[in-house]
Scaffold this active site. Structure first.
Site, PDB file in Angstrom:
ATOM      1  N   TYR A   1       0.830  -1.211   0.000  1.00  0.00           N
ATOM      2  CA  TYR A   1       0.000   0.000   0.000  1.00  0.00           C
ATOM      3  C   TYR A   1       0.861   1.258   0.000  1.00  0.00           C
ATOM      4  CZ  TYR A   1      -3.895   3.097   0.790  1.00  0.00           C
ATOM      5  OH  TYR A   1      -4.828   4.080   0.629  1.00  0.00           O
TER       6      TYR A   1
ATOM      7  N   PHE B   1      -6.778  21.438 -25.109  1.00  0.00           N
ATOM      8  CA  PHE B   1      -7.055  20.008 -25.154  1.00  0.00           C
ATOM      9  C   PHE B   1      -8.288  19.770 -24.275  1.00  0.00           C
ATOM     10  CE2 PHE B   1      -6.861  15.537 -24.049  1.00  0.00           C
ATOM     11  CZ  PHE B   1      -6.955  15.037 -25.332  1.00  0.00           C
ATOM     12  N   THR B   2      -9.110  18.824 -24.693  1.00  0.00           N
ATOM     13  CA  THR B   2     -10.428  18.633 -24.072  1.00  0.00           C
ATOM     14  C   THR B   2     -10.377  18.495 -22.544  1.00  0.00           C
ATOM     15  OG1 THR B   2     -10.211  16.288 -24.545  1.00  0.00           O
ATOM     16  CG2 THR B   2     -11.449  17.610 -26.151  1.00  0.00           C
TER      17      THR B   2
ATOM     18  N   ASP C   1       2.493  20.122 -20.858  1.00  0.00           N
ATOM     19  CA  ASP C   1       1.799  18.849 -21.006  1.00  0.00           C
ATOM     20  C   ASP C   1       2.780  17.920 -21.726  1.00  0.00           C
ATOM     21  OD1 ASP C   1       0.369  16.638 -21.818  1.00  0.00           O
ATOM     22  OD2 ASP C   1      -1.483  17.758 -22.161  1.00  0.00           O
TER      23      ASP C   1
ATOM     24  N   LYS D   1       0.539   7.401 -23.481  1.00  0.00           N
ATOM     25  CA  LYS D   1       0.995   7.675 -24.850  1.00  0.00           C
ATOM     26  C   LYS D   1       2.503   7.391 -24.914  1.00  0.00           C
ATOM     27  CE  LYS D   1      -2.983  10.120 -24.467  1.00  0.00           C
ATOM     28  NZ  LYS D   1      -3.781  10.117 -23.221  1.00  0.00           N
TER      29      LYS D   1
ATOM     30  N   ARG E   1     -12.624  15.146 -34.288  1.00  0.00           N
ATOM     31  CA  ARG E   1     -11.903  16.222 -33.594  1.00  0.00           C
ATOM     32  C   ARG E   1     -12.297  17.544 -34.262  1.00  0.00           C
ATOM     33  NH1 ARG E   1      -9.680  14.610 -28.690  1.00  0.00           N
ATOM     34  NH2 ARG E   1     -11.930  14.480 -28.661  1.00  0.00           N
TER      35      ARG E   1
ATOM     36  N   PHE F   1     -18.306  14.612 -26.486  1.00  0.00           N
ATOM     37  CA  PHE F   1     -17.975  13.716 -27.602  1.00  0.00           C
ATOM     38  C   PHE F   1     -17.835  12.260 -27.163  1.00  0.00           C
ATOM     39  CE2 PHE F   1     -14.390  15.620 -25.580  1.00  0.00           C
ATOM     40  CZ  PHE F   1     -13.602  14.526 -25.276  1.00  0.00           C
TER      41      PHE F   1
HETATM   42  C1  P61 Z   1      -6.151  10.824 -26.784  1.00  0.00           C
HETATM   43  F1  P61 Z   1     -10.888  11.969 -27.256  1.00  0.00           F
HETATM   44  N1  P61 Z   1      -5.455  11.923 -24.828  1.00  0.00           N
HETATM   45  O1  P61 Z   1      -5.452  11.637 -27.427  1.00  0.00           O
HETATM   46  P1  P61 Z   1      -5.497  10.851 -19.962  1.00  0.00           P
HETATM   47  N2  P61 Z   1      -3.129  15.728 -22.601  1.00  0.00           N
HETATM   48  C2  P61 Z   1      -3.061  15.291 -23.870  1.00  0.00           C
HETATM   49  C3  P61 Z   1      -3.759  14.145 -24.218  1.00  0.00           C
HETATM   50  O2  P61 Z   1      -3.696  13.717 -25.478  1.00  0.00           O
HETATM   51  C4  P61 Z   1      -4.514  13.444 -23.234  1.00  0.00           C
HETATM   52  C5  P61 Z   1      -4.531  13.957 -21.917  1.00  0.00           C
HETATM   53  C6  P61 Z   1      -3.836  15.097 -21.635  1.00  0.00           C
HETATM   54  C7  P61 Z   1      -6.211  10.971 -25.337  1.00  0.00           C
HETATM   55  C8  P61 Z   1      -7.303  10.244 -24.562  1.00  0.00           C
HETATM   56  C9  P61 Z   1      -8.505  11.097 -24.737  1.00  0.00           C
HETATM   57  O3  P61 Z   1     -10.991  14.212 -25.823  1.00  0.00           O
HETATM   58  C10 P61 Z   1     -10.281  13.135 -25.381  1.00  0.00           C
HETATM   59  O4  P61 Z   1      -4.424   9.906 -19.552  1.00  0.00           O
HETATM   60  C11 P61 Z   1      -2.277  16.053 -24.864  1.00  0.00           C
HETATM   61  O5  P61 Z   1      -6.339  10.376 -21.078  1.00  0.00           O
HETATM   62  O6  P61 Z   1      -6.294  11.312 -18.797  1.00  0.00           O
HETATM   63  C12 P61 Z   1      -5.286  12.316 -23.571  1.00  0.00           C
HETATM   64  O7  P61 Z   1      -4.680  12.122 -20.498  1.00  0.00           O
HETATM   65  C13 P61 Z   1      -5.311  13.289 -20.842  1.00  0.00           C
HETATM   66  C14 P61 Z   1      -9.268  11.007 -25.866  1.00  0.00           C
HETATM   67  C15 P61 Z   1      -8.693  12.170 -23.892  1.00  0.00           C
HETATM   68  C16 P61 Z   1     -10.168  12.017 -26.179  1.00  0.00           C
HETATM   69  C17 P61 Z   1      -9.614  13.174 -24.195  1.00  0.00           C
HETATM   70  O8  P61 Z   1      -6.766   9.882 -27.320  1.00  0.00           O
END
Ligand code: P61
Length: 457
Positions: free
Chosen positions: A72, A124-125, A216, A259, A383, A449
């Site tokens: 833990y 970013f979303t 980021d 990623k 997108r 979305f």
């Molecule tokens: C992706 F449709 N990305 O690209 P988490 N910053 C950045 C990202 O690309 C990102 C996060 C923070 C995704 C998953 C995803 O609208 C969407 O580990 C540059 O996913 O929490 C994530 O990181 C967030 C897909 C996220 C989406 C949001 O596919």
């Protein structure tokens, strides 16, 4: 672009995929409300929805899973991850989180007060959602070229426009800007990189006004590859050194490990300021878990530490980015309109040029993503206006970029999978006049979305 670069790995385990007949795919996408996020993965042939958590781990990472220390508190794997992040990124403190948005939640809550402004190189979303939930307003300060899908002559379309940034500082006052949110690479612009020169200048300007730089780091290794290839003076510098220099211009970073970390789950917040670290350590136990796991298992953390080290190996990152470039190039040769230059993680289709007969309120990118699945079994992601959401007053953000993202998971698909996808999408392009627009039937209040539903007009 480097042609026909062989994969720098061989395949040790496989997962079977299959293509449903077209009538069946038509039924499935209709059942999914024309939203590719709502398809079952087993109904997808080639899954280019995302590169997030969908990467193939190496044998070395899989071996690391067996060394998971699931205590833990004080897990060995946490110590390994912490040491790896410190070494690669150069920050003093690291806070683990379950994924990137966990880290975004922490930093937004700690630094943003209601009424503040957060400049950034395109939204970013999830990042913007957390900024808005803390009462902040995101302001886009990316260079204009980023909003033009055809501007091919610009190698760093992710750069911050320093004039826009300084104009905002002068307009609202530096005390109203807790930090600039700098993404490397820029996902929504098409995976476009930021130059080292620009990062240095952003740091200089931010320091002058006492504003922090929070990067980021989600796709920072891909960004480093572009710097090595495109920026004068970096051709002989290693990827690891470029990554290290990148973060020397930052006060902290958030990272989704899913990623460039080449893992299925994980993330962190890293920071130099001790007081911010203390606040984050106090808050992480409320939202994520102990500061020695933050929502990850011991085995996740081990795979993440190992993945980060693999990600800066040149043969790996070279093949990764060049594979995406080759896919984009093939689509372009076949006459399919894409965002240029091709970015690091995905090829983005320009839905406005692909479907000129649809207006933005007929949701062309959403319709195109659905049509691509229906006609080819390839899953992509909208997108455009659907992803952009609504502002505080309920108005659609209506971005200039109306795109469909074909995202390449790391080390998962071979050249022949991507050749199939390119030919199939060219086939959809040939029948583009038949694609009809869509309308909303269910619109969730935030990040609409992901779970929104649509019907044909
Ligand atoms: C992706 F449709 N990305 O690209 P988490 N910053 C950045 C990202 O690309 C990102 C996060 C923070 C995704 C998953 C995803 O609208 C969407 O580990 C540059 O996913 O929490 C994530 O990181 C967030 C897909 C996220 C989406 C949001 O596919």
């Amino acid at each position: 672009m480097e042609q026909n670069l062989p994969e720098p790995y061989k395949i040790k385990a496989v997962e079977t995929i299959s293509l449903l007949p077209e009538e069946e795919r038509s039924r499935r996408i209709e059942k999914a409300g024309f939203n590719t996020f709502l398809l079952k993965s087993k109904d997808v042939y080639i899954d280019l929805l995302t590169d997030s958590g969908t990467n193939a781990m190496s044998d070395h990472q899989w071996a690391g899973l067996m060394l998971g220390d699931e205590a833990y508190a004080g897990s060995e794997n946490w110590l390994h991850l912490e040491e790896t992040v410190r070494e690669l990124f150069g920050f003093k403190y690291v806070i683990p989180t379950h994924q990137g948005r966990g880290a975004e939640n922490l930093i937004s809550r700690i630094l943003i007060k209601p009424g503040m402004y957060i400049p950034g190189n395109m939204y970013f979303t999830t990042t913007r959602a957390h900024q808005e939930m803390s009462g902040g307003t995101f302001v886009d300060v990316i260079v204009d070229q980023a909003h033009d899908p055809q501007r091919e002559d610009f190698p760093f379309k992710g750069d911050v426009d320093l004039e826009k940034y300084e104009a905002l500082i002068k307009r609202v006052g530096p005390e109203m800007i807790p930090y600039i949110s700098l993404a490397v690479t820029v996902n929504m612009a098409g995976g476009q990189p930021v130059s080292m020169k620009n990062m240095r200048e952003v740091k200089g300007l931010s320091e002058k006004y006492g504003i922090k730089v929070i990067v980021d780091a989600t796709r920072c290794v891909e960004n480093a590859y572009f710097i090595k290839k495109r920026e004068a003076g970096y051709g002989d510098v290693s990827i690891a050194e470029i990554v290290k220099e990148t973060f020397s211009y930052a006060d902290g970073c958030t990272m989704s490990g899913k990623k460039d970390g080449i893992v299925n789950m994980g993330g962190f917040l890293a920071i130099n300021d001790e007081e911010i670290y203390r606040q984050a350590a106090a808050m992480v136990v409320v939202f994520e878990g102990m500061p020695s796991y933050g929502g990850m298992t011991g085995r996740d953390m081990e795979a993440f530490a190992r993945g980060l080290r693999e990600s800066v190996e040149y043969p790996y990152i070279r093949h990764r980015v060049e594979q995406v470039a080759a896919f984009g190039n093939r689509l372009s040769q076949l006459g399919v309109p894409i965002v240029k230059p091709v970015g690091g993680h995905a090829v983005f289709l320009d839905a406005r040029s692909f479907l000129p007969h649809l207006t933005q309120d007929q949701l062309p990118a959403q319709a195109l993503a659905a049509a691509i699945y229906e006609q080819s079994g390839v899953r992509s992601m909208e997108r455009g206006i659907v992803s952009a959401g609504r502002d505080r007053n309920g108005r659609d953000y209506a971005p200039r970029l109306e795109l469909v993202r074909l995202t390449i998971p790391r080390r998962v698909y071979t050249a022949s999978h991507l050749a199939y996808a390119a030919e199939a999408i060219a086939g959809v392009h040939a029948r583009r006049d038949e694609i009809e627009g869509l309308k909303w039937v269910y619109e969730p209040p935030v990040l609409r979305f992901f779970t929104g539903r649509f019907a044909r007009l």
